[in-house]
Design a protein around this motif. Structure first.
Motif, PDB file in Angstrom:
ATOM      1  N   SER A 158       0.815  -1.220   0.000  1.00  0.00           N
ATOM      2  CA  SER A 158       0.000   0.000   0.000  1.00  0.00           C
ATOM      3  C   SER A 158       0.846   1.265   0.000  1.00  0.00           C
ATOM      4  O   SER A 158       0.365   2.322  -0.388  1.00  0.00           O
ATOM      5  CB  SER A 158      -0.997  -0.004   1.164  1.00  0.00           C
ATOM      6  N   CYS A 159       2.118   1.158   0.374  1.00  0.00           N
ATOM      7  CA  CYS A 159       2.994   2.334   0.315  1.00  0.00           C
ATOM      8  C   CYS A 159       3.302   2.738  -1.121  1.00  0.00           C
ATOM      9  O   CYS A 159       3.700   3.877  -1.384  1.00  0.00           O
ATOM     10  CB  CYS A 159       4.294   2.100   1.084  1.00  0.00           C
ATOM     11  N   GLN A 160       3.091   1.845  -2.054  1.00  0.00           N
ATOM     12  CA  GLN A 160       3.396   2.120  -3.457  1.00  0.00           C
ATOM     13  C   GLN A 160       2.164   2.497  -4.271  1.00  0.00           C
ATOM     14  O   GLN A 160       2.254   2.714  -5.473  1.00  0.00           O
ATOM     15  CB  GLN A 160       4.088   0.909  -4.083  1.00  0.00           C
ATOM     16  N   ILE A 161       1.019   2.591  -3.611  1.00  0.00           N
ATOM     17  CA  ILE A 161      -0.209   2.994  -4.298  1.00  0.00           C
ATOM     18  C   ILE A 161      -0.525   4.421  -3.884  1.00  0.00           C
ATOM     19  O   ILE A 161      -0.827   4.683  -2.713  1.00  0.00           O
ATOM     20  CB  ILE A 161      -1.386   2.066  -3.941  1.00  0.00           C
ATOM     21  N   LYS A 162      -0.426   5.333  -4.811  1.00  0.00           N
ATOM     22  CA  LYS A 162      -0.733   6.743  -4.560  1.00  0.00           C
ATOM     23  C   LYS A 162      -2.178   7.008  -4.973  1.00  0.00           C
ATOM     24  O   LYS A 162      -2.617   6.596  -6.050  1.00  0.00           O
ATOM     25  CB  LYS A 162       0.195   7.663  -5.357  1.00  0.00           C
ATOM     26  N   MET A 163      -2.892   7.696  -4.115  1.00  0.00           N
ATOM     27  CA  MET A 163      -4.302   7.981  -4.386  1.00  0.00           C
ATOM     28  C   MET A 163      -4.433   8.948  -5.559  1.00  0.00           C
ATOM     29  O   MET A 163      -3.665   9.896  -5.685  1.00  0.00           O
ATOM     30  CB  MET A 163      -4.973   8.572  -3.156  1.00  0.00           C
ATOM     31  N   THR A 164      -5.400   8.659  -6.406  1.00  0.00           N
ATOM     32  CA  THR A 164      -5.792   9.536  -7.506  1.00  0.00           C
ATOM     33  C   THR A 164      -7.305   9.678  -7.448  1.00  0.00           C
ATOM     34  O   THR A 164      -7.992   8.897  -6.764  1.00  0.00           O
ATOM     35  CB  THR A 164      -5.397   8.946  -8.877  1.00  0.00           C
ATOM     36  N   GLU A 165      -7.840  10.628  -8.172  1.00  0.00           N
ATOM     37  CA  GLU A 165      -9.303  10.773  -8.248  1.00  0.00           C
ATOM     38  C   GLU A 165      -9.932   9.507  -8.827  1.00  0.00           C
ATOM     39  O   GLU A 165     -11.021   9.107  -8.426  1.00  0.00           O
ATOM     40  CB  GLU A 165      -9.684  11.993  -9.095  1.00  0.00           C
ATOM     41  N   GLU A 166      -9.225   8.873  -9.769  1.00  0.00           N
ATOM     42  CA  GLU A 166      -9.745   7.664 -10.418  1.00  0.00           C
ATOM     43  C   GLU A 166      -9.839   6.477  -9.459  1.00  0.00           C
ATOM     44  O   GLU A 166     -10.576   5.526  -9.718  1.00  0.00           O
ATOM     45  CB  GLU A 166      -8.881   7.282 -11.625  1.00  0.00           C
ATOM     46  N   LEU A 167      -9.092   6.526  -8.358  1.00  0.00           N
ATOM     47  CA  LEU A 167      -9.109   5.426  -7.390  1.00  0.00           C
ATOM     48  C   LEU A 167     -10.113   5.650  -6.263  1.00  0.00           C
ATOM     49  O   LEU A 167     -10.148   4.877  -5.304  1.00  0.00           O
ATOM     50  CB  LEU A 167      -7.708   5.200  -6.813  1.00  0.00           C
ATOM     51  N   ASP A 168     -10.929   6.691  -6.378  1.00  0.00           N
ATOM     52  CA  ASP A 168     -11.932   6.972  -5.348  1.00  0.00           C
ATOM     53  C   ASP A 168     -12.821   5.752  -5.151  1.00  0.00           C
ATOM     54  O   ASP A 168     -13.440   5.255  -6.090  1.00  0.00           O
ATOM     55  CB  ASP A 168     -12.776   8.179  -5.756  1.00  0.00           C
ATOM     56  N   GLY A 169     -12.831   5.229  -3.916  1.00  0.00           N
ATOM     57  CA  GLY A 169     -13.634   4.053  -3.591  1.00  0.00           C
ATOM     58  C   GLY A 169     -12.865   2.746  -3.615  1.00  0.00           C
ATOM     59  O   GLY A 169     -13.450   1.684  -3.375  1.00  0.00           O
ATOM     60  N   ILE A 170     -11.561   2.793  -3.885  1.00  0.00           N
ATOM     61  CA  ILE A 170     -10.747   1.570  -3.955  1.00  0.00           C
ATOM     62  C   ILE A 170     -10.944   0.732  -2.693  1.00  0.00           C
ATOM     63  O   ILE A 170     -11.064   1.266  -1.591  1.00  0.00           O
ATOM     64  CB  ILE A 170      -9.260   1.891  -4.195  1.00  0.00           C
ATOM     65  N   ILE A 171     -10.988  -0.571  -2.879  1.00  0.00           N
ATOM     66  CA  ILE A 171     -11.198  -1.509  -1.783  1.00  0.00           C
ATOM     67  C   ILE A 171      -9.928  -2.332  -1.588  1.00  0.00           C
ATOM     68  O   ILE A 171      -9.416  -2.934  -2.537  1.00  0.00           O
ATOM     69  CB  ILE A 171     -12.393  -2.432  -2.070  1.00  0.00           C
ATOM     70  N   LEU A 172      -9.452  -2.335  -0.347  1.00  0.00           N
ATOM     71  CA  LEU A 172      -8.231  -3.059   0.017  1.00  0.00           C
ATOM     72  C   LEU A 172      -8.539  -3.996   1.172  1.00  0.00           C
ATOM     73  O   LEU A 172      -9.075  -3.563   2.202  1.00  0.00           O
ATOM     74  CB  LEU A 172      -7.144  -2.075   0.439  1.00  0.00           C
ATOM     75  N   ARG A 173      -8.219  -5.264   1.005  1.00  0.00           N
ATOM     76  CA  ARG A 173      -8.411  -6.231   2.087  1.00  0.00           C
ATOM     77  C   ARG A 173      -7.066  -6.462   2.768  1.00  0.00           C
ATOM     78  O   ARG A 173      -6.019  -6.503   2.099  1.00  0.00           O
ATOM     79  CB  ARG A 173      -8.975  -7.525   1.526  1.00  0.00           C
ATOM     80  N   LEU A 174      -7.112  -6.604   4.074  1.00  0.00           N
ATOM     81  CA  LEU A 174      -5.897  -6.765   4.865  1.00  0.00           C
ATOM     82  C   LEU A 174      -5.657  -8.225   5.194  1.00  0.00           C
ATOM     83  O   LEU A 174      -6.620  -8.973   5.467  1.00  0.00           O
ATOM     84  CB  LEU A 174      -6.004  -5.945   6.149  1.00  0.00           C
ATOM     85  N   PRO A 175      -4.393  -8.645   5.190  1.00  0.00           N
ATOM     86  CA  PRO A 175      -4.100 -10.021   5.576  1.00  0.00           C
ATOM     87  C   PRO A 175      -4.360 -10.238   7.071  1.00  0.00           C
ATOM     88  O   PRO A 175      -4.487  -9.272   7.828  1.00  0.00           O
ATOM     89  CB  PRO A 175      -2.607 -10.172   5.241  1.00  0.00           C
ATOM     90  N   VAL A 176      -4.407 -11.491   7.460  1.00  0.00           N
ATOM     91  CA  VAL A 176      -4.618 -11.815   8.872  1.00  0.00           C
ATOM     92  C   VAL A 176      -3.527 -11.180   9.731  1.00  0.00           C
ATOM     93  O   VAL A 176      -3.777 -10.662  10.798  1.00  0.00           O
ATOM     94  CB  VAL A 176      -4.659 -13.355   9.071  1.00  0.00           C
TER      95      VAL A 176
END
Length: 106
Positions: free
Chosen positions: A85-103
């Protein structure tokens, strides 16, 4: 402001606002979301910000570079949709992105 949705392994769900250009790891740690540690501060050297990007969003991201790929290889329980997640920069196009976390990150 764009938002990201973090879903914990136990089903807890958190929607947070993320400034354009901010990393999703920073957004998670700023909002004290358990499951994203970010131990290295975002320089792709620890994999403690490992997330599973929802399949509907995965192809909207730029591909992982070689360094990120090598860190994903050492993350706990990597999958085809794993990213740091440190390599994913937020953009307007990513509004609403869903990320699941490992255990666990360790």
């Amino acid at each position: 402001m764009p938002k990201a949705v973090f879903i914990e392994a136990n089903g807890g769900e958190y929607e947070v606002e993320v400034s354009v250009g901010q990393s999703l790891m920073e957004a998670a740690t700023d909002n004290m979301i358990d499951g994203v540690v970010g131990e290295c501060g975002g320089v792709s050297s620890c994999a403690t910000c490992h997330v599973y990007v929802d399949e509907a969003w995965f192809d909207k991201l730029p591909p992982a570079d070689d360094l990120e790929e090598s860190m994903i290889d050492v993350a706990r329980d990597p999958m085809d949709n794993s990213r740091l997640s440190c390599q994913i920069k937020m953009t307007e196009e990513l509004d609403g992105i869903i990320l699941r976390l490992p255990v666990s990150q360790f």
